[in-house]
Design an enzyme around this catalytic site. Sequence first.
Site, PDB file in Angstrom:
ATOM      1  N   LEU A  78       0.784  -1.104   0.089  1.00 56.58           N
ATOM      2  CA  LEU A  78      -0.028  -0.094  -0.035  1.00 56.58           C
ATOM      3  C   LEU A  78       0.777   1.316  -0.037  1.00 56.58           C
ATOM      4  CD1 LEU A  78      -2.694  -1.057   2.420  1.00 56.58           C
ATOM      5  CD2 LEU A  78      -2.964  -1.228   0.062  1.00 56.58           C
ATOM      6  N   CYS A  79       2.109   1.263  -0.344  1.00 56.55           N
ATOM      7  CA  CYS A  79       2.921   2.429  -0.389  1.00 56.55           C
ATOM      8  C   CYS A  79       2.960   2.949  -1.708  1.00 56.55           C
ATOM      9  CB  CYS A  79       4.520   1.873  -0.184  1.00 56.55           C
ATOM     10  SG  CYS A  79       4.938   1.647   1.496  1.00 56.55           S
ATOM     11  N   HIS A  80       2.866   4.314  -1.639  1.00 56.48           N
ATOM     12  CA  HIS A  80       2.857   5.223  -2.994  1.00 56.48           C
ATOM     13  C   HIS A  80       4.129   5.185  -3.701  1.00 56.48           C
ATOM     14  CE1 HIS A  80      -0.557   6.840  -0.306  1.00 56.48           C
ATOM     15  NE2 HIS A  80      -1.033   7.258  -1.454  1.00 56.48           N
ATOM     16  N   MET A 115       8.894   4.494   5.078  1.00 60.05           N
ATOM     17  CA  MET A 115       9.143   3.041   4.638  1.00 60.05           C
ATOM     18  C   MET A 115      10.252   3.069   3.662  1.00 60.05           C
ATOM     19  SD  MET A 115       6.882   1.917   6.488  1.00 60.05           S
ATOM     20  CE  MET A 115       7.214   0.235   5.998  1.00 60.05           C
ATOM     21  N   GLU A 116      10.409   4.051   3.036  1.00 57.54           N
ATOM     22  CA  GLU A 116      11.875   3.919   2.203  1.00 57.54           C
ATOM     23  C   GLU A 116      13.249   3.817   2.938  1.00 57.54           C
ATOM     24  OE1 GLU A 116       8.320   4.937  -0.174  1.00 57.54           O
ATOM     25  OE2 GLU A 116       9.111   5.724   1.548  1.00 57.54           O
ATOM     26  N   ASP A 130      23.938 -11.799   3.420  1.00 53.46           N
ATOM     27  CA  ASP A 130      24.159 -12.749   2.181  1.00 53.46           C
ATOM     28  C   ASP A 130      25.476 -12.677   1.774  1.00 53.46           C
ATOM     29  OD1 ASP A 130      22.815 -14.078  -0.057  1.00 53.46           O
ATOM     30  OD2 ASP A 130      23.617 -12.596  -1.485  1.00 53.46           O
TER      31      ASP A 130
END
Length: 166
Positions: A78-80, A115-116, A130
């Site tokens: 739901l992020c833009h 969020m970014e 990793d």
Amino acid sequence: MNKSSAFTHINEQGNARMVDVSDKEASVRIARAYGEIQMNKEVAEGIKNQTIKKGEVLQVARVAGIMAAKRTFELIPLCHVLALSKCEVSFNWETEQLLSAHCLTKTIGQTGVEMEALTGVNIALLTIYDMCKALDREMKITNVCLLEKSGGKSGHFISTGFKINE
């Protein structure tokens, strides 16, 4: 209270939705996120001396974090879609075997970039894991959090729950 007033990502019928930000004022939005990775001595020395066989760990992790921040909308439903005007990923040795990652994101827009920043720091840390997992499968990623955000209607936020050495 109806469902939509309590949770912005849920409509009146209780269905998930992307928030409509079209009526919001564009403003400068900045966010800073933080996280740590604990590793064994062999991995720490390999990263510091750039002797990890997969390459320059911190440079690859930096690019991975930036790439992830730019594509957050593809990972979190739901992020833009945001055009980041700035994204920086940096690292700091907190102790001999504890490495911190910082991600700063910035845009001029109608919604924030928290969020970014959080995605950028997480992917940078996962990339380190990793690239080094053959030498230490017990590395621990911890303390991922939003340190600060500014811009928009909700104003300036600075985390009081987590203090870091900057």
